[in-house]
Design an enzyme around this catalytic site. Sequence first.
Site, PDB file in Angstrom:
ATOM      1  N   SER A 250       0.816  -1.215   0.000  1.00 14.65           N
ATOM      2  CA  SER A 250       0.000   0.000   0.000  1.00 14.65           C
ATOM      3  C   SER A 250       0.845   1.258   0.000  1.00 14.65           C
ATOM      4  O   SER A 250       0.325   2.347  -0.245  1.00 14.65           O
ATOM      5  CB  SER A 250      -0.913   0.014   1.235  1.00 14.65           C
ATOM      6  OG  SER A 250      -0.133   0.013   2.422  1.00 14.65           O
TER       7      SER A 250
ATOM      8  N   HIS B  35      -2.607  -3.016  -5.816  1.00 14.41           N
ATOM      9  CA  HIS B  35      -2.981  -2.637  -4.455  1.00 14.41           C
ATOM     10  C   HIS B  35      -4.478  -2.855  -4.265  1.00 14.41           C
ATOM     11  O   HIS B  35      -5.296  -2.042  -4.691  1.00 14.41           O
ATOM     12  CB  HIS B  35      -2.608  -1.174  -4.196  1.00 14.41           C
ATOM     13  CG  HIS B  35      -2.999  -0.701  -2.827  1.00 14.41           C
ATOM     14  ND1 HIS B  35      -3.321   0.602  -2.542  1.00 14.41           N
ATOM     15  CD2 HIS B  35      -3.138  -1.375  -1.646  1.00 14.41           C
ATOM     16  CE1 HIS B  35      -3.641   0.720  -1.272  1.00 14.41           C
ATOM     17  NE2 HIS B  35      -3.543  -0.465  -0.710  1.00 14.41           N
TER      18      HIS B  35
ATOM     19  N   GLU C  75      -5.575  -0.453  -7.328  1.00 13.56           N
ATOM     20  CA  GLU C  75      -4.625   0.467  -7.951  1.00 13.56           C
ATOM     21  C   GLU C  75      -3.555  -0.371  -8.651  1.00 13.56           C
ATOM     22  O   GLU C  75      -2.860  -1.163  -8.005  1.00 13.56           O
ATOM     23  CB  GLU C  75      -3.987   1.368  -6.893  1.00 13.56           C
ATOM     24  CG  GLU C  75      -4.947   2.398  -6.321  1.00 13.56           C
ATOM     25  CD  GLU C  75      -4.320   3.243  -5.224  1.00 13.56           C
ATOM     26  OE1 GLU C  75      -4.498   4.462  -5.248  1.00 13.56           O
ATOM     27  OE2 GLU C  75      -3.663   2.671  -4.328  1.00 13.56           O
TER      28      GLU C  75
ATOM     29  N   ASN D 251      -3.798   6.656  -0.777  1.00 13.49           N
ATOM     30  CA  ASN D 251      -3.091   6.977   0.449  1.00 13.49           C
ATOM     31  C   ASN D 251      -2.405   8.333   0.386  1.00 13.49           C
ATOM     32  O   ASN D 251      -2.280   9.027   1.409  1.00 13.49           O
ATOM     33  CB  ASN D 251      -2.080   5.888   0.791  1.00 13.49           C
ATOM     34  CG  ASN D 251      -2.744   4.645   1.343  1.00 13.49           C
ATOM     35  OD1 ASN D 251      -3.917   4.661   1.704  1.00 13.49           O
ATOM     36  ND2 ASN D 251      -2.005   3.545   1.405  1.00 13.49           N
TER      37      ASN D 251
END
Length: 570
Positions: free
Chosen positions: A405, A426, A438, A476
């Site tokens: 991540s 991800h 992702e 993130n």
Amino acid sequence: MAKRFSTIAVIGLGTTGSVLASMVARSGRRVIAVDTDASALDLAGARLTDTGRGTVDLTRSADITSADLVIEAVPERMTTKCEVLRHAHHACAPGTVFATTTTGLAVTDIAFGAGRPSRTVGLHLFPQGPMDRATAVEVVSTPLTDGSVLTDVQALLRGLGQVPVSVPDRAGFVGGALTMAYLNDAATMYAQRYASRDGIDTAMRLGCGLPRGPLAHLDAIGLDVARDTLDALYERTGDRRFLPAPVLTHMVAAGLLGQKAGRGFYDYGAPDDDGAPDTGDELPTARPVRRIGVVGSGTMATGIAEVCARAGYPTTLVARSEVRAKEALATVENSLNRAVQRGRLTPEQLTSSMESLTGVTGLEAVAGCDLVVEAVVEDIDVKRTVFRELDAGCGEQTVLATSTSSLPVIECAMATGRPEAVVGMHFFNPAPVMKLVEVVRTALTSRETLGVAHATATALGKRAVGCPDRSGFIVNALLFPYLNSAVALLDEGILTAEDIDTVMALGQGYPMGPLQLLDVIGLDVSVAILRTLHSTFREPCLLPSRPLEQLVAAGHLGRKRGKGLRNHER
């Protein structure tokens, strides 16, 4: 008993003013709706068609002397707001209460500029929020605000079906400070061509469960309003996160103001411009994936393995020991059983999925897989060791993916002799539920490898969004500065965790508030991600906030330990 405002003047009939006028009128009150712009009046008239028992007087120059409450909702400029309220001060009775709808300006300054600091409050609404249900409204007091005024305004809001949250007069309050920095970060990400418009918005909707992506949110606010609000916040704080992204200034100069202008980040005159799939460059037809390997036995690994098996792929899960392998299979079976109980899966599908899944202990078992997804602990040295072993044992055509991540995908790739066949995939937790993947490309990832990753994610029932290999990827990178800022707000000691979460969950319609979300993610995981982001970007906002560090040191890691930013023990 709190005073009942029977006649309310709303000055300025943009999005916020129109929402307020409609809300008040539906409660049975009289509304004097004022705007000097004839086109704004016409648009407001079209919006204010369902006013229930109330009445709305639309006018360019109304007599507001009868108003018990005057709400200004004019553009985000100090001189304009003070001028409007100063005029109201001379026109209205001494007992009339004033409210300003600013996001970026100081309510205290506006209150003094209006001439009645003890009877002026701020009302920070979220007109783009979920107006079909109760929403949070920040009620902003100044050091001189009369307590009875606050009581009356809060009672009014409750009567309108809203949830008032009392906040001090700090820059951006809660909602503006957290939301505008996040939206500005997204605009900057878009301008840097790091990800496409649809990629950014899709990633935040599907990865975080938000009601809309940040660029669509900016369009709804109005890019001119967003720029002016950011300008005001930057002037007050000097925080570079509030310095308007140049793309906003450019688009405003071009007249691309968002929904109200018909064009912004999206073209609202184009019926197919609604966030269609992000295709990017056309990828080559992917080699078929017949077997999938998953390395790891933790939450993410078992979730990914479940997704693959449910999609019909023969799937091999590699654990550290036979015990861990059996536990992982049991975890998947329990999850599938819950899906059957909820009617989301048939017993036959459960049986078929479990038949497709095998648990083993040796990496040699995935040698014949077409795709292997690594999902071990978030430690780059451990991951590099796994990739070296996979490179040595897997066939030349095998695509190797990491589910990291936050760690650099390129470091996993360079542990192999086939960096062109390494990609990031991800998945989001819980993998069986979350729809986003992702797909992260390094400078060496081949287009053929990307084609396999995108096609497989789609076949698993996921939405693949592509981005280059940079810390945090999309979600993130945008999410954690926002979460960290929420903890910094809490650390100021002037707001409770419940207030912060209420503003963002009820105000913006987010699935949960930022402090709740941190406890769900895990404070130790969050600190690790923030440290990785900070080591890459060196931005002060990415240094883990002091309470996060302290709580992790004390072993209060969030929901999984019973205590974190909130107490989860029963």
